[in-house]
Scaffold this motif. Structure first.
Motif, short mmCIF file in Angstrom:
data_model
loop_
_atom_site.label_atom_id
_atom_site.label_comp_id
_atom_site.label_asym_id
_atom_site.label_seq_id
_atom_site.Cartn_x
_atom_site.Cartn_y
_atom_site.Cartn_z
N PHE A 241 0.84 -1.21 0.00
CA PHE A 241 0.00 0.00 0.00
C PHE A 241 0.87 1.25 0.00
CE2 PHE A 241 -2.08 3.39 2.30
CZ PHE A 241 -3.29 3.51 1.64
N SER A 242 1.90 1.25 0.85
CA SER A 242 2.76 2.43 0.92
C SER A 242 3.49 2.66 -0.40
CB SER A 242 3.77 2.23 2.06
OG SER A 242 4.68 3.30 2.11
N PHE B 185 0.76 3.91 -2.97
CA PHE B 185 0.14 5.17 -2.58
C PHE B 185 1.14 6.32 -2.61
CE2 PHE B 185 -1.38 8.24 0.57
CZ PHE B 185 -2.69 8.42 0.15
N SER B 186 2.38 6.08 -2.24
CA SER B 186 3.36 7.16 -2.11
C SER B 186 4.24 7.32 -3.33
CB SER B 186 4.25 6.89 -0.89
OG SER B 186 3.49 6.80 0.28
N ILE C 250 -6.84 11.48 -4.62
CA ILE C 250 -6.42 10.63 -3.50
C ILE C 250 -7.37 9.45 -3.34
CG2 ILE C 250 -6.13 10.56 -0.99
CD1 ILE C 250 -5.03 13.33 -1.10
N ILE D 126 -6.39 6.84 -5.89
CA ILE D 126 -5.10 6.25 -5.55
C ILE D 126 -5.23 5.31 -4.37
CG2 ILE D 126 -2.77 6.77 -4.74
CD1 ILE D 126 -2.94 9.40 -6.31
N THR D 127 -6.00 5.70 -3.38
CA THR D 127 -6.21 4.86 -2.19
C THR D 127 -6.89 3.56 -2.58
OG1 THR D 127 -6.36 6.82 -0.79
CG2 THR D 127 -7.25 4.76 0.09
N ALA E 25 -4.38 1.30 -4.33
CA ALA E 25 -3.40 0.71 -3.40
C ALA E 25 -4.04 -0.38 -2.54
CB ALA E 25 -2.79 1.80 -2.52
N ARG E 26 -5.28 -0.13 -2.09
CA ARG E 26 -5.95 -1.14 -1.25
C ARG E 26 -6.33 -2.37 -2.06
NH1 ARG E 26 -9.74 2.72 2.64
NH2 ARG E 26 -8.04 3.33 4.07
N THR F 160 -3.61 2.15 7.87
CA THR F 160 -3.33 2.97 6.67
C THR F 160 -4.19 4.22 6.61
OG1 THR F 160 -4.91 1.60 5.41
CG2 THR F 160 -2.58 0.98 5.33
N VAL G 228 -3.47 8.10 4.64
CA VAL G 228 -4.40 8.77 3.72
C VAL G 228 -4.78 10.15 4.25
CG1 VAL G 228 -6.65 8.60 2.62
CG2 VAL G 228 -5.26 6.55 2.91
#
Length: 853
Positions: free
Chosen positions: A577-578, A581-582, A598, A601-602, A605-606, A685, A689
């Motif tokens: 996820f990191s 997401f990053s 966001i 993107i979240t 990632a999830r 997480t 966020v």
């Protein structure tokens, strides 16, 4: 305390009154069945009474070893001799004494044993082979021995160590007659025969005991038996024990110590496991006197106890003497002693031929001296001598076979190891080496055989074969274990790290890739393993089992690695996820400028983390598909996409302890565990966020400093005249420029935009406290810069020796804006401004940071 009585005198008279008095004194009638009777028999003057007195504390009359002849005197002579100037004094005392063996015990004496429980009675019998009764009158000896066997629970047979193997001295004819008559006259009872070997020599008891037991067994086999007992073994009627004692005259202390140890065996002798623990037909103690009297009466009236013929007796005694002499000469033979000593440490070449020759010489000498005696007795004694000789040399023969066996086995191990090192097949090497060295043993054992003996070396041969087979099995197990461990290690190296990498980058192709990797590496390992096993000639069933175990090991490596990674699935989910997401699509760290979505993107990632969770949920080493990922997606990521009617009916799809598509053994994470891990993952997480959202909002506020477009147009239209005025008068332009610089410097020093970030009122209050110090600091810096420019000018550099002269002095100051860091989930926002001036330098410091303009 011993209360001895003369039970039967030398004429055979049974003293019933003395026995009754004895029973009253020792209170025997009160013992019931708890009593034991011990008797001793043996040659005259063999120390029977001495043994009983030391063993049981009795006071039987003992024989004086040396009795002086009447009228004898001692003569002593003293003389002096001179030799080479020395004087020798010699004392020679000649004791004129006659060693006489006389009859001490006559008839049968009875006494009570002191300090032994239960109540134990001991009978001292008249010695056999005595000169007082004459050569042929041995009827009383046999009668007393038969009486002892009929009455006693334990019979001690006292005999000299050097008499072992003899006929008369060892009481063989006596026992033979006693066995036969006893079985005919009395009901059988279990009696313990304890042979007490006196004046034990250096010959080990282990060598003497088999001779005695063999003699007793031969006597038993030769005795005619009633039909009911023809097949009855000796152990049914007798327990045979053998003990040895040192010489009483030469080793008195050792003799007493051994007697004390022997005495311990008579304690609780009738208890289970004791010397007479399995006796039968015991007469109650109150009837002992009457029973003993009747038994003696029956024995006295018996007509079957005839003595052997005088001729046979002489032949027996003389042949026995000759046999003993030849046996003693054989023991003293230097060639035999050297052979016996050598074979104990190393093999002897031509062992069988040498020993056969020595035995032939001994038997030939016996035949020459015993040629005129009774043939049957002569043959019997010759056979006994031969048996004694063979029994004597058998340990040496066994030593020789042992050397042959150990040497052959060592050579086999060396040759077998060399064959394996040379690359020969295991089974072929084992087969060839075994056949060769077993034939070598057969040849060597035939060379060690003795002609007079019919000994079989098959036991040693079988032991050698067992040793060889055990060594082969041991080496085989070791080699197979090493081979298996080698291929298991190769599978570990080939599977562990690749599987870990595939699981770390979980996707739809993860398990298909793992299955493909498993098949490829397993086939390669099985192929090499099967080829390596071909030299062992393993049967198909065992080979299939070993290959199957190797395949199972490969699967086990993957399953173990999957379980290990499943235990760290939450860490992997957060890392994935990191990472997504990053970082952007180019793997560059994201800068939250306010334009990023966001939410999308979240979700991406999830979803990637959920993909990893679904891959880790179960082991999928079999081809096929499952719905674990869809179930997790519908239940955790998109719970509203599924039909509401289905949710109402089925409830929570993750409220279960197993997957429908995976067995319990293949399940790494149950549905309930997946739900719990997802909840924990979301909680851990959420902070990331929220920090990204806060950073994005801060970036938007910091970048929104320009007025609206309509205001800019209005300013241009309304301020056109003022702008033209500034262009016509450059002084105003310079004045406004300097003012802009001062305002900019104060703006940067006081961090006005940062102060208003937390609100208008807190910003105004904070700026009101910082305005005056900032202005004073700015004026102080201007004054310091002015003084620096008013000072003396440094001297110029000498340019005479330089091709490119340096300038005298250049003062340049540059200004840079301040980097502003936002705490928005690790993302940074930066802004900078710079301007330069050739004539002035303005420097300020706020919170320890210098800014220049």
């Amino acid at each position: 305390d011993c209360c001895s009585t003369h039970l039967i005198d030398g004429d055979g008279f049974f003293d019933i009154s003395g026995l009754e008095t004895f029973i009253k004194e020792v209170k025997l009638a009160e013992c019931g069945l708890s009593y034991a009777v011990v008797a001793i028999m043996g040659p005259q003057s063999s120390g029977k009474s001495t043994l009983l007195n030391h063993l049981f504390g009795t006071n039987f009359k003992e024989m004086d070893a040396f009795k002086g002849r009447q009228g004898a005197s001692d003569s002593a002579f003293l003389f002096y001799g001179f030799f080479n100037g020395s004087i020798y004094t010699c004392f020679l005392t000649l004791l004129s004494m006659n060693f006489i063996r006389s009859q001490t015990t006559k008839g049968i004496w009875l006494a009570h044993c002191v300090g032994i429980e239960p109540c134990t009675l001991v009978m001292d019998l008249e010695g056999t082979d005595g000169r007082e009764r004459g050569e042929d009158d041995t009827a009383f000896e046999k009668q007393s021995a038969l009486f002892a066997l009929a009455v006693s629970d334990i019979v001690l047979i006292n005999m000299w160590c050097h008499d072992i193997g003899r006929e008369q001295a060892a009481n063989k004819p006596l026992l033979k007659t006693v066995f036969q008559v006893m079985m005919r006259l009395f009901s059988p009872r279990k009696t313990t025969l304890m042979f007490v070997i006196r004046d034990k020599t250096k010959t080990p008891l282990e060598n003497l005991e088999p001779v005695l037991r063999e003699d007793i067994q031969k006597i038993w086999n030769s005795v005619p038996k009633p039909r009911a007992h023809r097949e009855t073994p000796l152990s049914e009627f007798f327990n045979v024990e053998v003990v040895a004692l040192s010489s009483y005259e030469e080793k008195e202390e050792q003799f007493k110590e051994q007697v004390v140890n022997l005495r311990q065996r008579f304690y609780h002798s009738i208890a289970p496991g004791g010397l007479a623990g399995d006796r039968r037909g015991v007469v109650p103690a109150s009837g002992f006197a009457f029973s003993s009297q009747q038994i003696w009466k029956v024995i006295k009236e018996n007509k079957d106890l005839d003595l052997p013929a005088h001729k046979v007796m002489v032949a027996t005694v003389r042949c026995e003497e000759i046999s003993h002499e030849k046996f003693s000469s054989f023991l003293a033979n230097e060639e035999w002693r050297e052979l016996e000593e050598t074979v104990q440490s190393q093999p002897v070449p031509k062992f069988g031929k040498k020993l056969t020759s020595i035995i032939d010489v001994c038997l030939s000498e016996y035949d020459a001296e015993a040629a005129y005696f009774d043939e049957s007795v002569r043959s019997t004694k010759r056979k006994q001598l031969e048996e004694r000789l063979l029994q004597l040399v058998q340990p040496a023969y066994q030593f020789m076979l042992g050397h042959i066996r150990s040497g052959t086995f060592d050579k086999f191990k060396e040759a077998f190891g060399s064959a394996l090192i040379a690359g020969k097949g295991f089974a072929a090497a084992a087969r060839d080496c075994t056949e060769y060295y077993m034939s070598q043993f057969n040849e060597a054992s035939e060379d060690a055989d003795i002609d007079q003996a019919n000994w079989d070396s098959s036991k040693v041969r079988d032991k050698l074969r067992r040793d060889i087979d055990a060594h082969i099995v041991s080496v085989r197990v070791t080699k197979l274990s090493e081979l298996t461990a080698t291929y298991e290690k190769k599978l570990n190296e080939a599977l562990a790290e690749p599987v870990e990498a595939l699981l770390d980058g979980a996707s739809n192709d993860t398990w298909p890739a793992i299955r493909k990797l498993l098949r490829r590496e397993t086939e390669a390992a099985v192929s090499g393993f099967s080829k390596a096993l071909s030299g062992y000639e393993i049967d198909a069933k065992t080979l299939d089992k070993m290959v199957s175990n190797l395949e199972d090991h490969a699967r086990g490596v993957i399953e173990a690695k999957a379980k290990e990674e499943a235990g760290r699935v939450l860490i992997h989910m957060k890392d994935r996820f990191s990472t997504i997401f990053s970082h952007d699509a180019d793997s560059m760290p994201r800068v939250w400028t306010g334009k990023e979505d966001i939410r999308a993107i979240t979700k991406t990632a999830r979803s990637a983390s959920l993909k990893l969770l679904s891959v880790m949920a179960a082991i999928r080493l079999e081809d096929g598909s499952d719905s674990i990922e869809n179930t997790l997606t519908l239940a955790l990521v998109d719970p509203k996409t599924g039909p509401s009617s289905n949710r109402d009916i089925s409830g929570d799809p993750l409220a279960a302890s197993s997957w429908d598509e995976a067995t319990v053994s293949k399940t790494l994470l149950t549905p309930v565990q997946c739900k719990s891990l997802w909840r924990q993952f979301r909680n851990e997480t959420e902070y990331t966020v929220s920090q990204a959202i806060a950073a994005q909002e801060a970036s938007r506020r910091s970048n929104n400093w320009l007025p609206p477009p309509w205001a800019i147009v209005a300013m241009i239209l309304l301020g056109f005249n003022e702008f033209m005025t500034l262009l016509r008068n450059p002084l105003w332009l310079g004045f406004f420029f300097v003012g802009f610089l001062l305002v900019k410097a104060l703006w940067v020093q006081m961090d006005i935009s940062g102060e208003f970030r937390n609100g208008a009122l807190p910003g105004i209050l904070s700026l009101s406290t910082k305005f005056l110090p900032a202005v004073m600091n700015l004026l102080r810096k201007l004054a310091e810069e002015g003084q620096a420019h008013a000072g003396p000018t440094p001297p110029r550099y000498n340019n005479n020796n330089n091709n490119n002269p340096h300038p005298i002095e250049t003062t340049t100051k540059s200004s840079a804006g301040m980097d502003e860091q936002q705490q928005s989930g690790g993302d940074h926002l930066s802004s900078s401004s710079s301007s330069s001036s050739g004539s002035s330098v303005v420097t300020s410091s706020v919170n320890g940071t210098e800014y220049s303009s």
